[in-house]
Design a protein around this motif. Structure first.
Motif, PDB file in Angstrom:
ATOM      1  N   ARG A 292       0.850  -1.191   0.000  1.00 24.53           N
ATOM      2  CA  ARG A 292       0.000   0.000   0.000  1.00 24.53           C
ATOM      3  C   ARG A 292       0.894   1.253   0.000  1.00 24.53           C
ATOM      4  O   ARG A 292       0.983   1.981   0.984  1.00 24.53           O
ATOM      5  N   LEU A 293       1.567   1.485  -1.112  1.00 25.78           N
ATOM      6  CA  LEU A 293       2.499   2.589  -1.265  1.00 25.78           C
ATOM      7  C   LEU A 293       2.047   3.481  -2.411  1.00 25.78           C
ATOM      8  O   LEU A 293       1.188   3.106  -3.208  1.00 25.78           O
ATOM      9  N   ASP A 294       2.628   4.661  -2.496  1.00 24.54           N
ATOM     10  CA  ASP A 294       2.312   5.604  -3.569  1.00 24.54           C
ATOM     11  C   ASP A 294       3.553   5.838  -4.421  1.00 24.54           C
ATOM     12  O   ASP A 294       4.682   5.694  -3.951  1.00 24.54           O
ATOM     13  N   TYR A 295       3.324   6.266  -5.686  1.00 28.15           N
ATOM     14  CA  TYR A 295       4.417   6.485  -6.631  1.00 28.15           C
ATOM     15  C   TYR A 295       4.109   7.718  -7.470  1.00 28.15           C
ATOM     16  O   TYR A 295       2.997   7.815  -8.010  1.00 28.15           O
ATOM     17  N   PRO A 296       5.056   8.621  -7.625  1.00 25.31           N
ATOM     18  CA  PRO A 296       6.282   8.723  -6.836  1.00 25.31           C
ATOM     19  C   PRO A 296       5.953   9.219  -5.435  1.00 25.31           C
ATOM     20  O   PRO A 296       4.920   9.859  -5.218  1.00 25.31           O
ATOM     21  N   ALA A 297       6.821   8.950  -4.498  1.00 22.05           N
ATOM     22  CA  ALA A 297       6.620   9.367  -3.114  1.00 22.05           C
ATOM     23  C   ALA A 297       7.928   9.206  -2.346  1.00 22.05           C
ATOM     24  O   ALA A 297       8.866   8.545  -2.815  1.00 22.05           O
ATOM     25  N   VAL A 298       7.984   9.816  -1.167  1.00 25.03           N
ATOM     26  CA  VAL A 298       9.089   9.620  -0.234  1.00 25.03           C
ATOM     27  C   VAL A 298       8.566   8.806   0.942  1.00 25.03           C
ATOM     28  O   VAL A 298       7.473   9.070   1.456  1.00 25.03           O
ATOM     29  N   CYS A 299       9.337   7.817   1.364  1.00 27.67           N
ATOM     30  CA  CYS A 299       8.986   6.991   2.511  1.00 27.67           C
ATOM     31  C   CYS A 299      10.044   7.199   3.589  1.00 27.67           C
ATOM     32  O   CYS A 299      11.244   7.021   3.329  1.00 27.67           O
ATOM     33  N   VAL A 300       9.615   7.583   4.785  1.00 34.92           N
ATOM     34  CA  VAL A 300      10.508   7.809   5.923  1.00 34.92           C
ATOM     35  C   VAL A 300      10.158   6.796   7.010  1.00 34.92           C
ATOM     36  O   VAL A 300       9.009   6.746   7.464  1.00 34.92           O
ATOM     37  N   ILE A 301      11.130   6.000   7.427  1.00 34.88           N
ATOM     38  CA  ILE A 301      10.901   5.036   8.509  1.00 34.88           C
ATOM     39  C   ILE A 301      11.032   5.791   9.829  1.00 34.88           C
ATOM     40  O   ILE A 301      12.090   6.325  10.154  1.00 34.88           O
ATOM     41  N   TYR A 322      15.344   6.796   4.870  1.00 34.39           N
ATOM     42  CA  TYR A 322      14.313   7.310   3.965  1.00 34.39           C
ATOM     43  C   TYR A 322      14.728   7.051   2.525  1.00 34.39           C
ATOM     44  O   TYR A 322      15.912   6.926   2.209  1.00 34.39           O
ATOM     45  N   PHE A 323      13.718   6.965   1.653  1.00 36.14           N
ATOM     46  CA  PHE A 323      13.988   6.670   0.257  1.00 36.14           C
ATOM     47  C   PHE A 323      12.864   7.200  -0.620  1.00 36.14           C
ATOM     48  O   PHE A 323      11.739   7.434  -0.164  1.00 36.14           O
ATOM     49  N   LEU A 324      13.190   7.387  -1.890  1.00 36.37           N
ATOM     50  CA  LEU A 324      12.226   7.846  -2.885  1.00 36.37           C
ATOM     51  C   LEU A 324      11.749   6.643  -3.688  1.00 36.37           C
ATOM     52  O   LEU A 324      12.554   5.798  -4.097  1.00 36.37           O
ATOM     53  N   LEU A 325      10.451   6.562  -3.923  1.00 40.37           N
ATOM     54  CA  LEU A 325       9.856   5.505  -4.729  1.00 40.37           C
ATOM     55  C   LEU A 325       9.584   6.048  -6.133  1.00 40.37           C
ATOM     56  O   LEU A 325       8.678   6.866  -6.319  1.00 40.37           O
ATOM     57  N   PRO A 326      10.373   5.645  -7.141  1.00 38.53           N
ATOM     58  CA  PRO A 326      10.173   6.146  -8.502  1.00 38.53           C
ATOM     59  C   PRO A 326       8.838   5.705  -9.086  1.00 38.53           C
ATOM     60  O   PRO A 326       8.326   4.625  -8.777  1.00 38.53           O
ATOM     61  N   ASP A 327       8.300   6.512  -9.963  1.00 37.75           N
ATOM     62  CA  ASP A 327       7.028   6.180 -10.598  1.00 37.75           C
ATOM     63  C   ASP A 327       7.122   4.882 -11.385  1.00 37.75           C
ATOM     64  O   ASP A 327       6.141   4.124 -11.462  1.00 37.75           O
ATOM     65  N   CYS A 328       8.287   4.588 -11.959  1.00 34.45           N
ATOM     66  CA  CYS A 328       8.422   3.389 -12.789  1.00 34.45           C
ATOM     67  C   CYS A 328       8.339   2.100 -11.983  1.00 34.45           C
ATOM     68  O   CYS A 328       8.212   1.009 -12.569  1.00 34.45           O
ATOM     69  N   LEU A 329       8.389   2.183 -10.646  1.00 31.02           N
ATOM     70  CA  LEU A 329       8.257   0.989  -9.804  1.00 31.02           C
ATOM     71  C   LEU A 329       6.828   0.809  -9.278  1.00 31.02           C
ATOM     72  O   LEU A 329       6.595  -0.004  -8.379  1.00 31.02           O
ATOM     73  N   ARG A 330       5.915   1.548  -9.831  1.00 33.31           N
ATOM     74  CA  ARG A 330       4.516   1.495  -9.374  1.00 33.31           C
ATOM     75  C   ARG A 330       4.022   0.056  -9.276  1.00 33.31           C
ATOM     76  O   ARG A 330       4.061  -0.704 -10.241  1.00 33.31           O
ATOM     77  N   GLY A 331       3.590  -0.336  -8.073  1.00 31.37           N
ATOM     78  CA  GLY A 331       3.061  -1.663  -7.843  1.00 31.37           C
ATOM     79  C   GLY A 331       4.101  -2.761  -7.703  1.00 31.37           C
ATOM     80  O   GLY A 331       3.747  -3.929  -7.559  1.00 31.37           O
ATOM     81  N   LYS A 332       5.391  -2.399  -7.693  1.00 34.21           N
ATOM     82  CA  LYS A 332       6.449  -3.403  -7.662  1.00 34.21           C
ATOM     83  C   LYS A 332       7.253  -3.399  -6.359  1.00 34.21           C
ATOM     84  O   LYS A 332       8.256  -4.095  -6.251  1.00 34.21           O
ATOM     85  N   VAL A 333       6.832  -2.614  -5.379  1.00 32.94           N
ATOM     86  CA  VAL A 333       7.579  -2.481  -4.132  1.00 32.94           C
ATOM     87  C   VAL A 333       6.681  -2.848  -2.960  1.00 32.94           C
ATOM     88  O   VAL A 333       5.487  -2.528  -2.956  1.00 32.94           O
ATOM     89  N   SER A 334       7.250  -3.512  -1.975  1.00 28.83           N
ATOM     90  CA  SER A 334       6.528  -3.788  -0.731  1.00 28.83           C
ATOM     91  C   SER A 334       7.423  -3.471   0.454  1.00 28.83           C
ATOM     92  O   SER A 334       8.652  -3.442   0.347  1.00 28.83           O
ATOM     93  N   LEU A 335       6.790  -3.222   1.575  1.00 30.44           N
ATOM     94  CA  LEU A 335       7.481  -2.860   2.811  1.00 30.44           C
ATOM     95  C   LEU A 335       7.120  -3.891   3.867  1.00 30.44           C
ATOM     96  O   LEU A 335       5.953  -4.249   4.019  1.00 30.44           O
ATOM     97  N   THR A 336       8.133  -4.378   4.584  1.00 29.36           N
ATOM     98  CA  THR A 336       7.920  -5.401   5.610  1.00 29.36           C
ATOM     99  C   THR A 336       8.444  -4.904   6.946  1.00 29.36           C
ATOM    100  O   THR A 336       9.572  -4.398   7.037  1.00 29.36           O
TER     101      THR A 336
END
Length: 353
Positions: A292-301, A322-336
């Protein structure tokens, strides 16, 4: 590492602490593992393509983030805009972490119309705050306490040259605690009080009008107070039409739960209904994974530890990363999350002008 490999995974950055006129940073010790000391580098600018307005004699790249591979984010946006930003023409957001050892000057930020007229920019500086940690008696100041005219406010500005309480006495003082969320709309008077570690998401400028004569022990210059504008023009930036409880109601936000299955909780902190400029969500994971992430976006733990999975593999993450989620990875990233982990996701405008 090649740029192609860089954008095939979440983009991590070198640390990016920025000089400010106020002191702070001691609470970064627990968050980032920094030295537990206050100084004039109380802000960490996150995935930033914004230049800090700290004077012409400073590094022209100050404020702009570098990837772990050493590349300026501005250059990466130039060469791989489509992969990183999709159909956006610009990133359009700035994320900061800041820790205040003292009360910041009473201030406001312009709206886009004011910026276009006086500051040659299409962006104002609406912002939001998520309180991450506090020192004793932490508070913020937001909105005029009582109705006030521009002339009365100008008199308080003049009095602030000798009276350090002249300006904050005009504002609502709001005690804060970890987890509180505020939206600071353009033109709204405010000040961060001493003792706040917060995550700030904002429009991508460094425009601040802060018409107090002092910040702690530092005497502010007219440029620092008024952005080089005439004082009378600068004071037009403030909203004198709202005060008291009505002002507080505009700022204090209640998180809205979007999803909660007991292991994955997704909350909207700031939505596009609050502002078209950005959105902010909070993910809380308990021995669980989510896409359940957004693209592009910044994620801060902001709490705990875990990992982020992408087509390039799995990378461990912990509080302060922290990291940036590129738009080209839309739907391809998960966080655990391994145990309890919390992440704040900062989302740029849905489209940029």
């Amino acid at each position: 590492m090649s740029q192609t490999k860089t954008i095939n995974r979440p983009i991590f950055f070198e640390r990016n602490r920025v000089w400010r006129v106020y002191t702070g940073g001691r609470l970064f010790a627990d968050f980032f593992g920094d030295e537990a000391a206050d100084g004039f580098y109380p802000e960490e600018w996150v995935a930033s393509d914004v230049h800090a307005l700290n004077g012409a004699d400073r590094d022209p790249a100050e404020g702009i983030s570098r990837t772990r591979e050493g590349e300026l984010l501005t250059e990466l946006f130039r060469t791989h805009r489509r992969e990183l930003l999709g159909n956006r023409r610009e990133w359009g957001v700035l994320v900061k972490l800041l820790d205040s050892a003292i009360r910041l000057p009473v201030q406001c930020h312009p709206d886009p119309a004011y910026s276009r007229r006086y500051l040659h920019s299409d962006h104002g500086k609406a912002e939001s705050w998520v309180i991450l940690e506090t020192r004793e008696n932490a508070c913020i100041y937001f909105g005029f306490k009582e109705q006030i005219t521009k002339a009365e406010f100008a008199a308080a500005v003049a009095a602030s040259e000798r009276d350090p309480d002249a300006m904050p006495a005009l504002l609502n003082r709001i005690p804060v605690q970890k987890g509180d969320v505020f939206f600071i709309g353009s033109n709204m008077i405010h000040a961060i009080g001493a003792g706040c570690l917060l995550l700030e998401t904002q429009e991508p400028t460094d425009f601040t009008i802060q018409p107090e004569y002092h910040c702690g022990d530092v005497r502010l210059t007219p440029e620092q107070m008024y952005l080089g504008l005439p004082a009378d023009v600068a004071l037009d930036c403030f909203n004198y039409r709202v005060w008291g409880d009505a002002a507080i109601a505009l700022g204090k936000k209640t998180p809205r739960v979007l999803y909660d299955d007991g292991k994955v909780k997704d909350e909207s902190l700031i939505s596009f209904a609050d502002t078209p400029c950005f959105a902010v969500r909070r993910l809380t994971l308990t021995d669980a994974s989510t896409d359940r992430l957004d693209y592009p976006a910044v994620c801060v733990i902001t709490e705990g530890e875990g990992s982020v999975q992408s087509p390039a593999g799995s990378e461990p993450v912990k509080k302060g990363d922290y990291f940036l989620l590129p738009d080209c990875l839309r739907g391809k990233v998960s966080l655990t999350g391994a145990g309890h982990m919390e992440a704040i996701v900062c989302i740029p405008p849905e489209e940029t002008k």
